[in-house]
Design an enzyme around this catalytic site. Structure first.
Site, PDB file in Angstrom:
ATOM      1  N   ASP A   1       0.831  -1.206   0.000  1.00  0.00           N
ATOM      2  CA  ASP A   1       0.000   0.000   0.000  1.00  0.00           C
ATOM      3  C   ASP A   1       0.867   1.258   0.000  1.00  0.00           C
ATOM      4  O   ASP A   1       2.029   1.235   0.408  1.00  0.00           O
ATOM      5  CB  ASP A   1      -0.898   0.027   1.246  1.00  0.00           C
ATOM      6  CG  ASP A   1      -1.926  -1.087   1.221  1.00  0.00           C
ATOM      7  OD1 ASP A   1      -2.266  -1.564   0.124  1.00  0.00           O
ATOM      8  OD2 ASP A   1      -2.380  -1.482   2.317  1.00  0.00           O
TER       9      ASP A   1
HETATM   10  N1  URA Z   1      -1.417  -6.049   3.661  1.00  0.00           N
HETATM   11  C1  URA Z   1      -1.846  -4.776   3.750  1.00  0.00           C
HETATM   12  O1  URA Z   1      -2.859  -4.498   4.373  1.00  0.00           O
HETATM   13  N2  URA Z   1      -1.120  -3.815   3.145  1.00  0.00           N
HETATM   14  C2  URA Z   1       0.020  -4.056   2.463  1.00  0.00           C
HETATM   15  O2  URA Z   1       0.639  -3.127   1.935  1.00  0.00           O
HETATM   16  C3  URA Z   1       0.456  -5.397   2.383  1.00  0.00           C
HETATM   17  C4  URA Z   1      -0.283  -6.384   2.991  1.00  0.00           C
END
Ligand code: URA
Length: 238
Positions: A101
């Site tokens: 993310d």
């Molecule tokens: N899970 C999440 O919630 N965010 C990420 O960036 C990776 C795994």
């Protein structure tokens, strides 16, 4: 002779799945002839064009990056935000293997090797990924038990391979959890904790398979060794 989508992916132009989309949308030409059939075979000796660009075999490159916060892990972004590919000094068309993310930090692989990317991202491969999550409040012992036995997100159970609750402080109401999973759904860690009633304030991926972040600084990257790449290819047989 190889399948056309494999050749396109091997050229580093895009992943095999994306190549299949290009073929189906009529954007691929072999020696001037439009190809829309997925099983079509060709070779690097053919003149192949994808979306107006010619395909040539490119040297493969592999990078491990410590992704900083505030970067997208896609090759294009409609909001014009900073991209992790901009952090790597290369003229090759690299792309990230999977996603982190915008606000997640940590270990991510980038490569122009479509075949390896495909192997690692395939849901059946089970590459274990370890994250450190800082939660908005201390986790109760009951929720810790539930987390260990698995939590359903959108009707599919996510069972962590490892959970280690570090620094749970009921006075300060803070909590840091180390959690390993094999699946790769978007936002999965945040959604697992959200299901239990916790928000993830900070998330870092510290391990991807046998690869570790170690002491790399935020934004720092290194090339993977040949040995590491070979070992990643071993996921093909799992
Ligand atoms: N899970 C999440 O919630 N965010 C990420 O960036 C990776 C795994």
């Amino acid at each position: 002779m190889e399948r056309l989508q494999k050749i396109i992916a091997e050229s580093g132009f895009c992943s095999r799945r994306k190549a299949e989309e290009y073929i189906k949308s009529g954007l691929v030409y072999v020696n001037g002839e439009k190809i829309t059939e997925l099983g079509t075979k060709a070779s690097f000796g053919d003149y192949i064009e994808v979306d107006g660009e010619s395909i040539t075999r490119e040297d493969k490159v592999y990078y491990l990056l410590n992704k900083p916060r505030g970067y997208v892990s896609t090759v294009s972004d409609e909001l014009n935000r900073k991209k992790i590919t901009d952090l790597i000094d290369t003229d090759k068309r690299i792309y990230p293997v999977g996603r982190l993310d915008y606000d997640t930090t940590g270990l991510i692989i980038l490569t122009n090797d479509g075949e390896l990317a495909n192997i690692l991202m395939h849901p059946s491969r089970g590459v274990e990924k370890t994250y450190v999550a800082k939660l908005n409040k201390a986790m109760t012992p009951k929720d810790q038990m539930i987390l260990k036995s698995g939590v359903s997100v959108d009707g599919i159970k996510c069972i962590p391979t490892r959970v280690k609750v570090r620094d749970v402080d009921y006075n300060k109401d803070t909590c840091i959890v180390e959690i390993s999973i094999v699946e790769g759904r978007n936002h999965i860690i945040k959604n697992v904790f959200l299901t239990l009633g916790y928000l993830v304030d900070k998330l870092t991926r510290v391990e991807y398979g046998f690869l570790k972040l170690d002491n790399m600084k935020s934004g720092e990257y290194r090339e993977l060794s040949i040995k590491e790449v070979k070992k990643l290819y071993e996921y093909k047989n799992q």
